[in-house]
Design a protein around this motif. Structure first.
Motif, PDB file in Angstrom:
ATOM      1  N   PRO A 147     -68.838 -12.708  -5.152  1.00 13.75           N
ATOM      2  CA  PRO A 147     -67.598 -11.409  -6.302  1.00 13.75           C
ATOM      3  C   PRO A 147     -66.099 -11.008  -4.805  1.00 13.75           C
ATOM      4  CG  PRO A 147     -69.729 -10.472  -5.336  1.00 13.75           C
ATOM      5  CD  PRO A 147     -70.059 -11.336  -5.091  1.00 13.75           C
ATOM      6  N   GLU A 148     -67.025 -11.420  -3.867  1.00 10.59           N
ATOM      7  CA  GLU A 148     -65.806 -11.023  -2.802  1.00 10.59           C
ATOM      8  C   GLU A 148     -64.763 -11.777  -2.984  1.00 10.59           C
ATOM      9  OE1 GLU A 148     -68.355 -11.858  -1.544  1.00 10.59           O
ATOM     10  OE2 GLU A 148     -70.009  -9.934  -1.271  1.00 10.59           O
ATOM     11  N   GLY A 149     -64.713 -13.156  -2.964  1.00  6.78           N
ATOM     12  CA  GLY A 149     -64.029 -14.113  -2.673  1.00  6.78           C
ATOM     13  C   GLY A 149     -63.209 -14.385  -4.315  1.00  6.78           C
ATOM     14  N   PRO A 150     -62.255 -15.540  -4.154  1.00  4.40           N
ATOM     15  CA  PRO A 150     -61.425 -16.272  -5.554  1.00  4.40           C
ATOM     16  C   PRO A 150     -62.198 -17.310  -6.525  1.00  4.40           C
ATOM     17  CG  PRO A 150     -60.581 -16.809  -3.841  1.00  4.40           C
ATOM     18  CD  PRO A 150     -61.812 -15.969  -2.860  1.00  4.40           C
ATOM     19  N   GLN A 151     -62.051 -16.822  -7.455  1.00  3.34           N
ATOM     20  CA  GLN A 151     -62.569 -17.844  -8.231  1.00  3.34           C
ATOM     21  C   GLN A 151     -61.312 -19.269  -8.003  1.00  3.34           C
ATOM     22  OE1 GLN A 151     -62.430 -16.858 -12.136  1.00  3.34           O
ATOM     23  NE2 GLN A 151     -65.034 -17.046 -12.093  1.00  3.34           N
ATOM     24  N   ILE A 152     -61.201 -20.515  -7.412  1.00  2.00           N
ATOM     25  CA  ILE A 152     -60.703 -21.501  -7.480  1.00  2.00           C
ATOM     26  C   ILE A 152     -61.367 -22.776  -8.312  1.00  2.00           C
ATOM     27  CG2 ILE A 152     -60.528 -22.992  -5.436  1.00  2.00           C
ATOM     28  CD1 ILE A 152     -61.515 -21.173  -3.184  1.00  2.00           C
ATOM     29  N   PRO A 153     -59.795 -23.002  -9.048  1.00  2.00           N
ATOM     30  CA  PRO A 153     -59.875 -23.879  -9.884  1.00  2.00           C
ATOM     31  C   PRO A 153     -60.571 -25.289  -9.114  1.00  2.00           C
ATOM     32  CG  PRO A 153     -57.706 -23.636  -9.480  1.00  2.00           C
ATOM     33  CD  PRO A 153     -58.396 -22.963  -8.737  1.00  2.00           C
ATOM     34  N   VAL A 154     -61.278 -26.827 -10.006  1.00  2.00           N
ATOM     35  CA  VAL A 154     -61.737 -26.889  -9.358  1.00  2.00           C
ATOM     36  C   VAL A 154     -61.491 -28.599 -10.472  1.00  2.00           C
ATOM     37  CG1 VAL A 154     -63.637 -28.927  -8.527  1.00  2.00           C
ATOM     38  CG2 VAL A 154     -63.607 -26.047  -8.074  1.00  2.00           C
TER      39      VAL A 154
END
Ligand code: URA
Length: 187
Positions: A147-154
């Protein structure tokens, strides 16, 4: 560099360390918006210590150029950092042992978009069961920094080594369409 020097180069977490010439950490712009993730080093990569320097790498560079970018403007890494013997597909246990390194690379680079090349990288990042032929061309999300970082589109696409083996107009059109979706998203 610290991660590479202090942890990856001397890694013995799986059997792939037994046959490697050297580890292949990954390379590129630490501020890259686009990160490519392949499968694992081949012979040329094992010899040079750099990712995607063989025939598949030449095609990947063409793809990057077609996106209007230079190789030095993106980041290129692999699911496993050591060459599997005879270029076999890395075993799930080997991919799992190596995955914390990749996760930290993603954390450091924080790319806007990740492009996975071929089935193993897509399976690793996305935890999907469908094969690459079904998954490619569709947007997925990497949640590994939560939860610390962003979700990244793949965006999963075919591996350039597969494309070389199956160099049809249809497959080239598919890969180009996947890359164009990424370009639209990155802007
Ligand atoms: N194939 C990969 O998946 N990675 C490389 O670095 C080279 C070939």
């Amino acid at each position: 560099e610290e991660l590479d020097l202090n942890e990856v180069r001397g890694c013995t977490k799986c059997v792939l360390c037994e046959n490697r010439t050297q580890t292949v950490f990954g390379e590129g712009d630490a501020e890259a918006k686009i990160m490519f993730i392949g499968e694992g080093p081949g012979q040329r990569e094992d010899e040079s210590g750099r990712p995607f320097v063989g025939r598949a790498g030449a095609l990947l560079e063409k793809e990057i150029a077609a996106m209007g970018l230079q190789r030095s403007q993106v980041y290129i890494a692999n699911a496993v950092k050591c060459r599997p013997p005879n270029n076999r597909t890395p075993a799930p246990t080997e991919v799992a042992a190596c995955s914390p390194f990749l996760q930290r690379q993603i954390q450091i680079i924080r790319p806007t978009v990740i492009i996975t090349l071929g089935g193993p990288a897509a399976k690793l990042l996305l935890d999907i069961r469908e094969g690459i032929t079904r998954a490619r061309g569709k947007w997925f999300t990497y949640d590994g920094l939560m939860p610390e970082g962003p979700q990244i589109p793949v965006m999963p696409t075919f591996h350039p080594a597969y494309l070389l083996r199956s160099y049809t107009a249809e497959n080239r059109r598919r890969v180009w369409s996947d890359l164009q979706k990424v370009m639209e998203r990155v802007g």
